[in-house]
Each structure stands twice: as structure tokens, then as C-alpha cells.
Design an enzyme around this catalytic site. Structure first.
Site, PDB file in Angstrom:
ATOM      1  CG  ASP A 232     -65.477-100.842 -32.692  1.00  0.00           C
ATOM      2  OD1 ASP A 232     -65.334 -99.602 -32.708  1.00  0.00           O
ATOM      3  OD2 ASP A 232     -64.622-101.615 -32.234  1.00  0.00           O
TER       4      ASP A 232
ATOM      5  CD  GLU B  72     -60.848-102.144 -32.121  1.00  0.00           C
ATOM      6  OE1 GLU B  72     -60.002-101.206 -32.050  1.00  0.00           O
ATOM      7  OE2 GLU B  72     -61.856-102.186 -31.405  1.00  0.00           O
TER       8      GLU B  72
ATOM      9  CG  ASP C  80     -48.982 -97.055 -31.392  1.00  0.00           C
ATOM     10  OD1 ASP C  80     -48.804 -97.912 -32.286  1.00  0.00           O
ATOM     11  OD2 ASP C  80     -49.206 -95.854 -31.643  1.00  0.00           O
TER      12      ASP C  80
ATOM     13  CG  HIS D 204     -56.261-102.915 -31.686  1.00  0.00           C
ATOM     14  ND1 HIS D 204     -57.303-102.136 -31.238  1.00  0.00           N
ATOM     15  CD2 HIS D 204     -55.620-102.180 -32.630  1.00  0.00           C
ATOM     16  CE1 HIS D 204     -57.280-100.968 -31.888  1.00  0.00           C
ATOM     17  NE2 HIS D 204     -56.277-100.980 -32.721  1.00  0.00           N
TER      18      HIS D 204
ATOM     19  CG  HIS E  89     -59.884-100.635 -27.623  1.00  0.00           C
ATOM     20  ND1 HIS E  89     -60.580 -99.523 -27.987  1.00  0.00           N
ATOM     21  CD2 HIS E  89     -59.311-100.342 -26.435  1.00  0.00           C
ATOM     22  CE1 HIS E  89     -60.428 -98.566 -27.071  1.00  0.00           C
ATOM     23  NE2 HIS E  89     -59.649 -99.062 -26.118  1.00  0.00           N
TER      24      HIS E  89
ATOM     25  CG  ASP F  16     -64.950-102.170 -28.189  1.00  0.00           C
ATOM     26  OD1 ASP F  16     -64.981-102.755 -27.093  1.00  0.00           O
ATOM     27  OD2 ASP F  16     -63.996-101.466 -28.557  1.00  0.00           O
TER      28      ASP F  16
END
Length: 228
Positions: A7, A9, A52, A57, A150, A155
Site C-alpha cells: 500500500d 499513501e 485534505d 493520512h 490511512h 493498511d
């Protein structure tokens, strides 16, 4: 069979407009079993973190400022994944960002066929149903209560559990229940062993069979083996 559940970010949605990776997390599987070996790296995106993205995160400019740039960790990341299949939820997104970063370093690109897209598998198994990671956790009763923000490593750990459920259960099956099919890595999730056309011959010798019969005869009429 080695797989890496992965994963990332990012600061946004498109590397071509300046968005960058800020975190990579990965979990190694061997034969569908977690080995305990992981890869985790925060990355300085060399740009301001949009508000945002910070809200999603929880990674701010101050935290990321002293982290290494992708150019400093890209080779180590490639060394970790090697040629393993990459299990990713919405693989197109992560591969797009990873390949952009690797291209800027003049490093080899990750082939699309190396990815197994769990989003595609979930949509095929449960057409019309929500297929987000949170939705799949609810479906498979996987605890994701710690996923308040996140995070790439968390994740990927949760996705590893989801992936094993998607391909037919968490118990290892020696890779008999899954096989790759194209870029999305669709899984054959219904594998059932077939009976042998010809039963295997008994390996018990006549002497062993006679000794067993003599032993059972001494147990009396109520012995279970006497009723078989």
C-alpha cells in the site's frame, strides 16, 4: 510462492500534476502465510502536504521534512519486492505512482502483470457490493478498528487478511486455490480436491494384517474394530 501485500499513501491523485508518494508499507507472504518480514518507509514528497491529504493520512510537513526522498529509498524498495506478485487494492493507482517515481530515478518500471488487484477480485466475487477495504473488513469480520487514519503499513497488514479471505480462506493451501490471470491477477477461489481414479493399494503386509486381526480378537466382542 512469494507475494508482497503493498500500500502507498500519496499527496493526491496524479503524479503527473506534482503529487508524490509519502509512505510505503508492505507485508511479505510465503505460500499465503505472513513471514513477519515487512517494508515501511515514510518519504519526503518535496512539496507541501495538501490539507485534505493531511486529514486523510495525518502526515504533515513538519513530520515529513526530515524523511528520505524517494530517490534515496527507491532502489531498496525494488530490492525488497523483487519479482514477487504485488497484492494491491486498486493496483492501478499505486502502480501509477510507483512507476512515476521509479521513472524519475531511471529505475526499472514495475510490470502491470506483476500486480494482483484485490479490488478487481472483490468486484468479481461480490458484484454490485461495496468493495472498499473497510467494506471488505466488515464482510469478512476483520478488525480494522485501529484504522482511524490511512497508514500504509497498517493498511497492507489488513489487506493481507482480506486477500486471504478473497482467495478462499486464511488457512494456507499450498497455492492450489489461486492462479494469476492477466494484469488484475484474478483468483480461482473454489478449488476442491478430486478423488483418485484408482485407489492406492494398501501398504499393509499380510503378516501385519494377521497380527492386527489377532490383537483385535483379544479385545472382546465390544471392540470398535470388531464391528467394522
Amino acid at each position: 510462492m512469494r507475494e508482497v501485500v503493498l500500500d502507498t499513501e500519496t499527496t493526491g491523485f496524479d503524479p503527473e500534476t506534482g503529487d508524490r508518494i509519502v509512505e510505503i508499507g508492505a507485508v511479505e507472504l510465503m505460500g499465503h502465510v505472513a513471514t513477519g518480514r515487512t517494508y515501511h518507509q515514510y518519504i519526503n514528497p518535496e512539496r507541501a502536504m495538501p490539507q485534505d491529504a493531511f486529514e486523510v493520512h495525518g502526515l504533515g510537513d513538519d513530520f515529513l521534512r526530515d524523511k528520505p526522498k524517494f530517490a534515496e529509498v527507491g532502489r531498496a524498495f525494488l530490492d525488497f519486492i523483487g519479482d514477487a506478485k504485488l497484492v494491491i487494492h486498486n493496483a492501478a493507482f499505486d502502480i501509477k505512482f510507483l512507476n512515476a517515481e521509479l521513472k524519475w530515478m531511471n529505475l526499472p518500471q514495475i510490470p502491470w502483470e506483476q500486480a494482483i488487484d484485490t479490488l478487481a477480485i472483490a468486484r468479481k466475487r461480490f458484484p454490485g457490493s461495496p468493495a472498499s477495504l473497510d467494506a471488505l473488513c466488515r464482510r469478512f469480520k476483520i478488525d480494522n478498528s485501529s484504522r482511524t487514519l490511512h497508514g500504509a503499513l497498517l493498511d497492507s497488514e489488513i489487506l493481507a487478511e482480506v486477500y486471504l479471505e478473497l482467495i478462499g480462506g486464511r488457512q494456507p493451501d499450498f497455492a492450489l486455490s489461486t492462479q494469476s490471470s492477466g494484469a488484475t491477477g484474478q483468483a480461482a477461489v473454489q478449488w476442491t480436491p478430486r478423488p483418485r481414479a484408482t485407489p492406492l493399494p494398501s501398504r499393509i503386509s499380510e503378516k501385519e494384517a494377521a497380527a492386527h486381526a489377532e490383537f483385535v480378537s483379544k479385545l472382546g466382542d465390544g471392540a470398535l474394530w470388531s464391528k467394522v
